[in-house]
Design an enzyme around this catalytic site. Structure first.
Site, PDB file in Angstrom:
ATOM      1  CB  VAL A  35      -0.995  -0.019   1.183  1.00  0.00           C
ATOM      2  CG1 VAL A  35      -1.769   1.296   1.272  1.00  0.00           C
ATOM      3  CG2 VAL A  35      -1.961  -1.188   1.039  1.00  0.00           C
ATOM      4  CB  ALA A  38      -0.360   1.297  -4.133  1.00  0.00           C
ATOM      5  CD  GLU A  39      -1.297   7.240   0.412  1.00  0.00           C
ATOM      6  OE1 GLU A  39      -1.711   8.396   0.617  1.00  0.00           O
ATOM      7  OE2 GLU A  39      -1.645   6.259   1.072  1.00  0.00           O
ATOM      8  CB  SER A  40       5.056   6.016  -3.079  1.00  0.00           C
ATOM      9  OG  SER A  40       5.228   5.903  -1.686  1.00  0.00           O
ATOM     10  CB  SER A  43       1.171  10.555  -3.835  1.00  0.00           C
ATOM     11  OG  SER A  43       0.190  10.060  -2.947  1.00  0.00           O
TER      12      SER A  43
END
Length: 114
Positions: A35, A38-40, A43
């Site tokens: 996660v 994925a968020e990196s 973003s």
């Protein structure tokens, strides 16, 4: 986390991360590490889409963990699903070194003035 960005533009972001150092007690890639990857990725894509005078703030993320990874690197490929004035969404597919899908995630970022 050891995340390395390989490619980044508003349409597509690619990054990789080592499994070693990002595992849970059983030696499997930690779902939270997937996660974070994925968020990196999402973003960064949203920030590029937003432009230099705006910021991207994550407001929603989900993840489905399909299989485990125990060694090597995983690679995440983020593809923009929506790029508007106030929101940007990315699908991130994370695979192992054999090309097998480890995780599928979707992240939505709100775009605001800096």
């Amino acid at each position: 986390m050891g995340i390395e960005f390989v490619e980044a533009d508003a349409e597509r972001v690619v990054a990789r991360m080592p499994v070693k150092g990002n595992t849970q007690p059983y030696g499997l890639l930690h779902g939270g590490a997937s996660v974070v990857l994925a968020e990196s990725i999402g973003s960064i894509g949203a920030a590029i889409h937003a432009g230099p005078d705006r910021i991207a703030v994550g407001i929603e993320i989900n993840a489905t963990h399909h299989r485990s990874a125990t060694e090597g690197y995983v690679t995440g490929v983020g593809t923009r699903l929506h790029g508007g004035r106030s929101l940007a969404s990315y699908e991130v597919v994370i695979t192992d070194e054999q090309g097998r899908r480890v995780c599928t995630s979707r992240i939505t970022c709100m775009l605001r003035d800096a």
